[in-house]
Scaffold this motif. Structure first.
Motif, PDB file in Angstrom:
ATOM      1  N   ASP A  12     -35.688   4.548  -0.194  1.00 17.25           N
ATOM      2  CA  ASP A  12     -34.710   4.773   0.866  1.00 17.25           C
ATOM      3  C   ASP A  12     -35.032   3.975   2.126  1.00 17.25           C
ATOM      4  OD1 ASP A  12     -33.289   6.486  -0.755  1.00 17.25           O
ATOM      5  OD2 ASP A  12     -34.185   8.301   0.083  1.00 17.25           O
ATOM      6  N   LEU A  28     -33.336   0.711   2.600  1.00 16.13           N
ATOM      7  CA  LEU A  28     -31.894   0.738   2.814  1.00 16.13           C
ATOM      8  C   LEU A  28     -31.495   1.267   4.192  1.00 16.13           C
ATOM      9  CD1 LEU A  28     -30.819   2.085  -0.683  1.00 16.13           C
ATOM     10  CD2 LEU A  28     -31.006  -0.299   0.067  1.00 16.13           C
ATOM     11  N   LEU A  48     -28.615  -0.113   6.348  1.00 20.05           N
ATOM     12  CA  LEU A  48     -27.229   0.084   5.923  1.00 20.05           C
ATOM     13  C   LEU A  48     -26.532   1.198   6.687  1.00 20.05           C
ATOM     14  CD1 LEU A  48     -27.588  -0.141   2.035  1.00 20.05           C
ATOM     15  CD2 LEU A  48     -26.969  -1.963   3.637  1.00 20.05           C
ATOM     16  N   LEU A  80     -21.413   1.583  -2.065  1.00 17.86           N
ATOM     17  CA  LEU A  80     -22.324   0.446  -2.037  1.00 17.86           C
ATOM     18  C   LEU A  80     -21.870  -0.608  -3.029  1.00 17.86           C
ATOM     19  CD1 LEU A  80     -25.845   2.128  -1.850  1.00 17.86           C
ATOM     20  CD2 LEU A  80     -24.430   1.229   0.019  1.00 17.86           C
ATOM     21  N   ILE A 132     -27.338  -5.647  -0.963  1.00 17.34           N
ATOM     22  CA  ILE A 132     -26.653  -4.363  -1.006  1.00 17.34           C
ATOM     23  C   ILE A 132     -25.792  -4.258   0.242  1.00 17.34           C
ATOM     24  CG2 ILE A 132     -26.938  -1.867  -1.154  1.00 17.34           C
ATOM     25  CD1 ILE A 132     -29.720  -2.516  -2.427  1.00 17.34           C
ATOM     26  N   ASN A 189     -22.957  -1.994   2.399  1.00 18.35           N
ATOM     27  CA  ASN A 189     -22.294  -0.722   2.668  1.00 18.35           C
ATOM     28  C   ASN A 189     -20.824  -1.064   2.930  1.00 18.35           C
ATOM     29  OD1 ASN A 189     -21.160   1.577   3.849  1.00 18.35           O
ATOM     30  ND2 ASN A 189     -23.064   2.150   4.884  1.00 18.35           N
TER      31      ASN A 189
END
Length: 175
Positions: A106, A109, A112, A120, A144, A146
């Protein structure tokens, strides 16, 4: 002025892509790109990599583009707004490996912001050399995005399960 029409990939919901049309209009900033010519950039549609992308940490603002005339293409383009001559091919890793599901901490990320997994979008970079048989995808360093706030990051998967140069030519040849 001739209008070039491209799709700006906004987000993927329930396994389907949702596109916004991007047209040259008076309210958009225009950039001259190497691959797509002159395109309009709506600041609200930018994808922002706060930490940049690997090897290009100074490039932070991008558009994700597919050519409307070739909607069957599985390859999109991550077009830099900071450096209009820079664009790289990207694609959904699930088109390469349906079981692609790397474990990501986590903490990686956090840039994001708040997100739901279904909002995602995961993309991997594609290398297309002059000999197409040597085409590869970087499965080890996905991007990645959002889809809600358009904040993005590129991470490095910390295991040996995924390759930096995963051969994909045969996969495309079979399809």
């Amino acid at each position: 002025m001739q209008a070039h029409i491209f799709h700006l990939l906004c987000l993927r919901l329930e396994g389907k892509y949702k596109y916004f049309h991007l047209r040259l209009v008076q309210n958009m900033k225009l950039i001259q790109t190497k691959l797509f010519g002159e395109i309009g950039v709506d600041p609200e549609k930018l994808i922002v990599f706060e930490e940049g992308i690997i090897g290009f940490d100074f490039l932070k603002q991008f558009l994700l583009i597919t050519d409307e005339e070739n909607s069957e293409s599985s390859i999109s383009w991550l077009q830099s707004v900071d450096e209009p001559n820079f664009a790289m091919p990207v694609m959904d890793p699930l088109l390469i490996d349906e079981g692609y599901n790397p474990v990501v901490e986590d903490e990686l990320l956090k840039t994001l912001g708040d997100f739901q997994d279904e909002n995602l979008l995961v993309m991997v970079t594609v290398s297309v050399p002059s000999q197409l048989e040597n085409m590869t995808a970087n499965m080890k360093a996905p991007m990645i995005i959002n889809g809600v706030n358009r904040r993005a990051c590129q991470i490095i998967i910390d295991n040996d399960e995924y390759q930096v140069k995963y051969p994909i030519y045969e996969i495309f040849k079979e399809k």
